[in-house]
Scaffold this motif. Structure first.
Motif, PDB file in Angstrom:
ATOM      1  N   UNK A  91       0.762  -1.144  -0.003  1.00 32.04           N
ATOM      2  CA  UNK A  91      -0.019   0.130  -0.199  1.00 32.04           C
ATOM      3  C   UNK A  91       1.043   1.228  -0.054  1.00 32.04           C
ATOM      4  N   UNK A  92       0.972   1.921  -1.342  1.00 31.31           N
ATOM      5  CA  UNK A  92       1.925   2.938  -1.385  1.00 31.31           C
ATOM      6  C   UNK A  92       1.581   4.236  -0.424  1.00 31.31           C
ATOM      7  N   UNK A  93       0.446   4.165   0.277  1.00 30.26           N
ATOM      8  CA  UNK A  93       0.154   5.402   1.061  1.00 30.26           C
ATOM      9  C   UNK A  93       0.012   5.044   2.620  1.00 30.26           C
ATOM     10  N   UNK A  94       0.503   3.778   2.958  1.00 32.76           N
ATOM     11  CA  UNK A  94       0.720   3.411   4.377  1.00 32.76           C
ATOM     12  C   UNK A  94       1.996   3.513   4.857  1.00 32.76           C
ATOM     13  N   UNK A  95       2.008   4.286   5.879  1.00 34.69           N
ATOM     14  CA  UNK A  95       3.575   4.599   6.434  1.00 34.69           C
ATOM     15  C   UNK A  95       3.629   4.114   7.887  1.00 34.69           C
ATOM     16  N   UNK A  96       4.614   3.545   8.390  1.00 36.00           N
ATOM     17  CA  UNK A  96       4.672   3.418   9.775  1.00 36.00           C
ATOM     18  C   UNK A  96       5.844   4.014  10.260  1.00 36.00           C
ATOM     19  N   UNK A  97       5.851   4.612  11.434  1.00 37.66           N
ATOM     20  CA  UNK A  97       6.998   5.567  12.184  1.00 37.66           C
ATOM     21  C   UNK A  97       7.082   4.962  13.409  1.00 37.66           C
ATOM     22  N   UNK A  98       8.403   5.195  13.925  1.00 41.73           N
ATOM     23  CA  UNK A  98       8.691   4.722  15.185  1.00 41.73           C
ATOM     24  C   UNK A  98       9.470   5.999  15.641  1.00 41.73           C
ATOM     25  N   UNK A  99       9.516   6.172  16.983  1.00 46.80           N
ATOM     26  CA  UNK A  99      10.048   7.261  17.754  1.00 46.80           C
ATOM     27  C   UNK A  99      10.502   7.249  19.163  1.00 46.80           C
ATOM     28  N   UNK A 100      11.498   7.933  19.505  1.00 44.53           N
ATOM     29  CA  UNK A 100      12.009   8.154  20.823  1.00 44.53           C
ATOM     30  C   UNK A 100      11.087   8.694  21.834  1.00 44.53           C
ATOM     31  N   UNK A 101       9.901   8.708  21.286  1.00 43.51           N
ATOM     32  CA  UNK A 101       8.579   9.234  22.274  1.00 43.51           C
ATOM     33  C   UNK A 101       8.028   7.776  22.823  1.00 43.51           C
ATOM     34  N   UNK A 102       8.654   6.645  22.349  1.00 40.69           N
ATOM     35  CA  UNK A 102       8.161   5.383  23.026  1.00 40.69           C
ATOM     36  C   UNK A 102       6.802   4.857  22.158  1.00 40.69           C
TER      37      UNK A 102
END
Length: 388
Positions: A91-102
């Motif tokens: 799915x070209x529009x599905x983005x997963x992000x991870x962060x230092x905010x846990x």
């Protein structure tokens, strides 16, 4: 040993850098440490860290270019630096992000792109492993991780005892990266030894503790980001903060790694590969890198020299993994393995349905995360959503 000197179709693939007006310009990329590459691409969009602490992302159409306004819409993703991101392969529009905010979050990018700033994610999830890098085996059965504890682990996420093998790896706690080589039993890692000498290892799962190939490069502090294309066996090694991008071909036998043409240009903040579906195949473009610098995104085209570019050169374009899954999350969890069908890159054979973006059914689950442990889930979460 004649096989060693067999001419490769990609040996002379050369990087072609566009004029500045064909790049993304006048962006503000901060100086922050992450476990990711700071930029990711689907066949429709690119996403990269911006602002002073990297908590927001710019999301732009893949073919976009030109100067960008400081008031352009942003993805206000997290309360702290986004340490890694990736688009779903289905799915070209599905983005997963991870962060230092846990937190790890899923974002649905509209087909028209960001016309206004976005701050509402679809869902987030939990994991407790300290992991610096992760790579799925192409068949979706196993994954490999490199960790801050200097261990490489082979994981079957569907098994009760999910860690099926492990070994000691690069002996520095500095960032180590890992990629699976094709659908084989080999993995490649980059990292540092105790004296901060940069290393590249190739390991075979059947003898995991002893690398089958070791390359020691230099004492540079730039973290090596490996990008591997399983269709052509082209491997790119880009060092953070460095101006050189190495191109290497991966082989099945000794010497295993054969260096091609190096590219020297701007200083690298991040880098990613563009999906094969987005390549300009009528120009013999076999790979495209997006290089993130302090104020630009530069698309670097790797072109195989040909006498003419009027025809499709099928010999340099093997069928590639498509974007339509034959499996769903429930079946996969139960142990059903269905390979993703391959597609042709020949424009005359392309199915228009392959280019369409379908909206997946996402399971809405809320979890908490420990700091710096989000990279694992940012990839695993793709196997926990129903993309059909």
């Amino acid at each position: 040993m004649a096989w060693r000197f067999k001419a490769s179709k990609y040996k002379n693939a050369a990087p072609i850098v566009p004029k500045p007006e064909a790049c993304i310009r006048d962006i503000s990329v901060g100086s922050y440490q992450t476990y990711g590459n700071n930029i990711a691409a689907s066949a429709a969009f690119m996403a990269f860290n911006v602002d002073h602490n990297g908590s927001s992302l710019a999301v732009l159409p893949l073919e976009d270019c030109g100067r960008k306004s400081k008031t352009m819409p942003l993805l206000h993703a997290h309360a702290d630096t986004v340490t890694d991101m990736d688009f779903s392969p289905f799915h070209d529009g599905l983005l997963a992000t991870g962060s230092q905010d846990c937190l790890v979050k899923l974002w649905h990018i509209p087909e028209t792109g960001l016309e206004e700033s976005l701050c509402n994610p679809e869902s987030n999830n939990e994991h407790t492993e300290v992991i610096q890098s992760l790579s799925w085996k192409q068949d979706g059965v196993l994954l490999a991780t490199s960790c801050k504890d200097k261990q490489v682990r082979i994981i079957d996420p569907r098994a009760a005892a999910c860690i099926v093998n492990s070994c000691s790896s690069h002996q520095s706690i500095k960032d180590s990266r890992i990629v699976w080589l094709n659908n084989s039993d080999r993995i490649l890692t980059t990292g540092f030894d105790a004296a901060r000498l940069r290393q590249v290892y190739i390991r075979d799962l059947r003898h995991l503790s002893e690398p089958v190939k070791t390359i020691e490069l230099d004492c540079s502090t730039g973290i090596l980001m490996p990008l591997f294309d399983p269709d052509t066996n082209m491997l790119f090694l880009a060092g953070k903060g460095e101006t050189t991008i190495m191109y290497v071909e991966v082989m099945d036998k000794d010497p295993f790694l054969v260096e091609g043409i190096r590219h020297s240009g701007e200083q690298t903040k991040g880098v990613c590969l563009v999906p094969k579906r987005a390549l300009n195949v009528m120009q013999a473009e076999v790979n495209r890198l997006l290089q993130l610098t302090s104020n630009m995104v530069i698309p670097i085209m790797y072109q195989v020299p040909r006498k003419t570019y009027r025809d499709f050169h099928a010999d340099i374009y093997p069928d590639t993994t498509g974007c339509v899954a034959q499996n769903n999350a429930a079946a996969w969890i139960q142990g059903h393995n269905m390979p993703v069908p391959k597609i042709s890159l020949d424009p005359a054979k392309r199915n228009k349905g392959e280019e369409s973006i379908t909206i997946p059914n996402i399971y809405f689950i809320v979890y908490a995360l420990a700091p710096f442990k989000v990279l694992f889930l940012a990839r695993v979460i793709y196997m926990a959503i129903d993309v059909l």
